[in-house]
Scaffold this motif. Structure first.
Motif, PDB file in Angstrom:
ATOM      1  N   ASP A   1      -0.537  -3.233  32.345  1.00  0.00           N
ATOM      2  CA  ASP A   1      -0.793  -1.790  32.459  1.00  0.00           C
ATOM      3  C   ASP A   1       0.013  -1.003  31.429  1.00  0.00           C
ATOM      4  OD1 ASP A   1      -2.522  -2.196  34.575  1.00  0.00           O
ATOM      5  OD2 ASP A   1      -0.986  -1.863  36.112  1.00  0.00           O
ATOM      6  N   ILE A   2       1.274  -1.379  31.239  1.00  0.00           N
ATOM      7  CA  ILE A   2       2.108  -0.700  30.244  1.00  0.00           C
ATOM      8  C   ILE A   2       1.557  -0.948  28.845  1.00  0.00           C
ATOM      9  CG2 ILE A   2       4.409  -0.583  29.211  1.00  0.00           C
ATOM     10  CD1 ILE A   2       5.566  -1.337  31.949  1.00  0.00           C
ATOM     11  N   PHE A   3       1.138  -2.178  28.582  1.00  0.00           N
ATOM     12  CA  PHE A   3       0.553  -2.509  27.275  1.00  0.00           C
ATOM     13  C   PHE A   3      -0.675  -1.639  27.009  1.00  0.00           C
ATOM     14  CE2 PHE A   3      -2.444  -4.843  24.637  1.00  0.00           C
ATOM     15  CZ  PHE A   3      -1.654  -5.259  23.572  1.00  0.00           C
ATOM     16  N   GLU A   4      -1.537  -1.520  27.998  1.00  0.00           N
ATOM     17  CA  GLU A   4      -2.749  -0.713  27.835  1.00  0.00           C
ATOM     18  C   GLU A   4      -2.392   0.747  27.552  1.00  0.00           C
ATOM     19  OE1 GLU A   4      -6.960   0.172  30.158  1.00  0.00           O
ATOM     20  OE2 GLU A   4      -5.234  -0.562  31.298  1.00  0.00           O
ATOM     21  N   ALA A   5      -1.402   1.275  28.264  1.00  0.00           N
ATOM     22  CA  ALA A   5      -1.023   2.676  28.085  1.00  0.00           C
ATOM     23  C   ALA A   5      -0.483   2.937  26.686  1.00  0.00           C
ATOM     24  CB  ALA A   5       0.013   3.081  29.140  1.00  0.00           C
ATOM     25  N   VAL A   6       0.413   2.074  26.209  1.00  0.00           N
ATOM     26  CA  VAL A   6       0.998   2.331  24.883  1.00  0.00           C
ATOM     27  C   VAL A   6      -0.031   2.151  23.775  1.00  0.00           C
ATOM     28  CG1 VAL A   6       3.368   1.803  25.537  1.00  0.00           C
ATOM     29  CG2 VAL A   6       1.906  -0.034  24.705  1.00  0.00           C
TER      30      VAL A   6
ATOM     31  N   GLY B   1      -1.890   5.145  23.319  1.00  0.00           N
ATOM     32  CA  GLY B   1      -1.093   6.308  22.945  1.00  0.00           C
ATOM     33  C   GLY B   1      -0.729   7.189  24.117  1.00  0.00           C
ATOM     34  N   ASP B   2      -0.876   6.674  25.338  1.00  0.00           N
ATOM     35  CA  ASP B   2      -0.565   7.442  26.549  1.00  0.00           C
ATOM     36  C   ASP B   2       0.909   7.238  26.897  1.00  0.00           C
ATOM     37  OD1 ASP B   2      -0.426   8.711  28.971  1.00  0.00           O
ATOM     38  OD2 ASP B   2      -2.150   7.686  29.864  1.00  0.00           O
ATOM     39  N   ILE B   3       1.776   8.013  26.267  1.00  0.00           N
ATOM     40  CA  ILE B   3       3.213   7.815  26.413  1.00  0.00           C
ATOM     41  C   ILE B   3       3.686   8.119  27.834  1.00  0.00           C
ATOM     42  CG2 ILE B   3       5.476   8.530  25.575  1.00  0.00           C
ATOM     43  CD1 ILE B   3       4.153   9.266  22.941  1.00  0.00           C
ATOM     44  N   ALA B   4       3.177   9.196  28.421  1.00  0.00           N
ATOM     45  CA  ALA B   4       3.645   9.599  29.755  1.00  0.00           C
ATOM     46  C   ALA B   4       3.387   8.497  30.778  1.00  0.00           C
ATOM     47  CB  ALA B   4       2.956  10.893  30.175  1.00  0.00           C
ATOM     48  N   THR B   5       2.202   7.906  30.738  1.00  0.00           N
ATOM     49  CA  THR B   5       1.883   6.837  31.681  1.00  0.00           C
ATOM     50  C   THR B   5       2.755   5.618  31.444  1.00  0.00           C
ATOM     51  OG1 THR B   5      -0.411   7.574  31.912  1.00  0.00           O
ATOM     52  CG2 THR B   5       0.061   5.293  32.500  1.00  0.00           C
ATOM     53  N   ALA B   6       2.953   5.263  30.188  1.00  0.00           N
ATOM     54  CA  ALA B   6       3.767   4.091  29.858  1.00  0.00           C
ATOM     55  C   ALA B   6       5.201   4.261  30.344  1.00  0.00           C
ATOM     56  CB  ALA B   6       3.735   3.845  28.355  1.00  0.00           C
ATOM     57  N   LEU B   7       5.787   5.431  30.094  1.00  0.00           N
ATOM     58  CA  LEU B   7       7.158   5.672  30.533  1.00  0.00           C
ATOM     59  C   LEU B   7       7.262   5.696  32.050  1.00  0.00           C
ATOM     60  CD1 LEU B   7       8.349   8.407  27.988  1.00  0.00           C
ATOM     61  CD2 LEU B   7       8.722   5.935  27.909  1.00  0.00           C
ATOM     62  N   GLY B   8       6.249   6.257  32.707  1.00  0.00           N
ATOM     63  CA  GLY B   8       6.250   6.281  34.167  1.00  0.00           C
ATOM     64  C   GLY B   8       6.183   4.883  34.764  1.00  0.00           C
ATOM     65  N   LEU B   9       5.369   4.020  34.171  1.00  0.00           N
ATOM     66  CA  LEU B   9       5.254   2.642  34.658  1.00  0.00           C
ATOM     67  C   LEU B   9       6.543   1.864  34.419  1.00  0.00           C
ATOM     68  CD1 LEU B   9       1.632   1.834  33.437  1.00  0.00           C
ATOM     69  CD2 LEU B   9       2.390   2.039  35.816  1.00  0.00           C
ATOM     70  N   LEU B  10       7.176   2.106  33.270  1.00  0.00           N
ATOM     71  CA  LEU B  10       8.447   1.439  32.992  1.00  0.00           C
ATOM     72  C   LEU B  10       9.512   1.872  34.006  1.00  0.00           C
ATOM     73  CD1 LEU B  10      10.330  -0.302  31.266  1.00  0.00           C
ATOM     74  CD2 LEU B  10      10.654   1.687  29.768  1.00  0.00           C
ATOM     75  N   LYS B  11       9.581   3.161  34.295  1.00  0.00           N
ATOM     76  CA  LYS B  11      10.558   3.664  35.267  1.00  0.00           C
ATOM     77  C   LYS B  11      10.284   3.073  36.651  1.00  0.00           C
ATOM     78  CE  LYS B  11      12.633   7.880  37.150  1.00  0.00           C
ATOM     79  NZ  LYS B  11      12.616   7.360  38.546  1.00  0.00           N
ATOM     80  N   GLU B  12       9.011   2.974  36.994  1.00  0.00           N
ATOM     81  CA  GLU B  12       8.650   2.399  38.292  1.00  0.00           C
ATOM     82  C   GLU B  12       9.130   0.961  38.407  1.00  0.00           C
ATOM     83  OE1 GLU B  12       4.495   1.043  40.384  1.00  0.00           O
ATOM     84  OE2 GLU B  12       4.546   3.017  39.412  1.00  0.00           O
ATOM     85  N   GLN B  13       8.957   0.189  37.342  1.00  0.00           N
ATOM     86  CA  GLN B  13       9.430  -1.201  37.357  1.00  0.00           C
ATOM     87  C   GLN B  13      10.958  -1.259  37.428  1.00  0.00           C
ATOM     88  OE1 GLN B  13       7.558  -4.204  37.442  1.00  0.00           O
ATOM     89  NE2 GLN B  13       6.120  -2.616  38.088  1.00  0.00           N
ATOM     90  N   ASN B  14      11.611  -0.369  36.695  1.00  0.00           N
ATOM     91  CA  ASN B  14      13.071  -0.347  36.707  1.00  0.00           C
ATOM     92  C   ASN B  14      13.605   0.052  38.080  1.00  0.00           C
ATOM     93  OD1 ASN B  14      15.758   1.592  35.818  1.00  0.00           O
ATOM     94  ND2 ASN B  14      15.657  -0.492  35.040  1.00  0.00           N
ATOM     95  N   ASP B  15      12.944   1.007  38.728  1.00  0.00           N
ATOM     96  CA  ASP B  15      13.358   1.426  40.071  1.00  0.00           C
ATOM     97  C   ASP B  15      13.220   0.292  41.084  1.00  0.00           C
ATOM     98  OD1 ASP B  15      13.927   3.935  39.104  1.00  0.00           O
ATOM     99  OD2 ASP B  15      12.047   4.847  39.798  1.00  0.00           O
ATOM    100  N   LYS B  16      12.289  -0.617  40.824  1.00  0.00           N
ATOM    101  CA  LYS B  16      12.081  -1.752  41.722  1.00  0.00           C
ATOM    102  C   LYS B  16      12.997  -2.930  41.389  1.00  0.00           C
ATOM    103  CE  LYS B  16       7.237  -0.750  42.780  1.00  0.00           C
ATOM    104  NZ  LYS B  16       5.827  -1.230  42.649  1.00  0.00           N
ATOM    105  N   GLY B  17      13.812  -2.752  40.349  1.00  0.00           N
ATOM    106  CA  GLY B  17      14.779  -3.795  40.027  1.00  0.00           C
ATOM    107  C   GLY B  17      14.522  -4.575  38.767  1.00  0.00           C
ATOM    108  N   ALA B  18      13.446  -4.275  38.053  1.00  0.00           N
ATOM    109  CA  ALA B  18      13.129  -5.020  36.839  1.00  0.00           C
ATOM    110  C   ALA B  18      14.052  -4.614  35.701  1.00  0.00           C
ATOM    111  CB  ALA B  18      11.676  -4.795  36.438  1.00  0.00           C
TER     112      ALA B  18
END
Length: 199
Positions: free
Chosen positions: A43-48, A51-68
């Motif tokens: 999903d992050i790959f598809e977003a970047v 060129g959908d930066i907001a979605t990519a950053l949101g998905l990264l934060k979501e993974q980080n919040d879950k411990g990734a």
């Protein structure tokens, strides 16, 4: 005593399960290992790549919040970029049994829609970003910046395409600005020297 202490975590897990508690699921195991979900990586790959930066950053934060770990996310992105590139150049690879169904389906679509220049550029940005992340005091911020670079780079033309269009643009721009001695309205010496040029 040493053996008992080493096995404390597995025993506690087994005890919790035997006591009627829910078995430790995939989410908890993923958090313990600080690894990212493979579907989320795609999903992050598809977003970047869109060129959908907001979605990519949101998905990264979501993974980080879950411990990734951010480094694991970027590693997963690099691995998936490599996989899509292999799909593009080695069609027979798509029958590899080690590839998950989601990676197979979505990776095949990306291989058809993305050019080789975009894939190699993404690989370079990710590998350099992983190097930066190793020594960064703020890994999450560094990972964010890697995704931003990826998203902006996705819109860049391939080098050969840029080289082909640049001379044509410069010729048009020069011809539109230049005038010849015959077409010069003032016919003055100043104009002939400073403005009027032969193309």
């Amino acid at each position: 005593m040493t053996g008992v202490q080493t096995c404390a975590l597995p025993i506690s897990i087994a005890t919790g399960a035997n006591a009627g508690e829910d078995a430790i699921g995939r989410e908890i195991v993923r958090e313990m290992l600080a690894s990212a979900d493979r579907g989320s990586i795609v999903d992050i790959f598809e977003a970047v790549m869109k060129g959908d930066i907001a979605t990519a950053l949101g998905l990264l934060k979501e993974q980080n919040d879950k411990g990734a770990d951010p480094a694991h996310v970027l590693t997963g992105l690099a691995e998936f970029t490599h996989l899509v590139t292999r799909f593009k150049v080695v069609p027979g690879l798509r029958s590899d049994p080690t590839i998950s169904p989601e990676e197979f389906t979505r990776g095949s679509e990306f291989a058809k829609g993305l050019g080789m220049a975009a894939l190699t550029r993404a690989w370079q940005i990710l590998t350099r970003g992983l190097t930066e992340l190793k020594d960064s005091p703020r890994p999450m911020a560094s990972a964010d910046m890697v995704l931003v670079r990826l998203a902006y780079a996705a819109d860049l033309p391939a080098p050969d395409a840029a080289a082909r269009c640049t001379p044509r643009r410069s010729r048009r721009s020069r011809s539109s600005r230049a005038c010849t001695p015959r077409s010069c309205p003032s016919r003055s010496r100043v104009c002939r020297v400073r403005a009027c040029t032969r193309t």
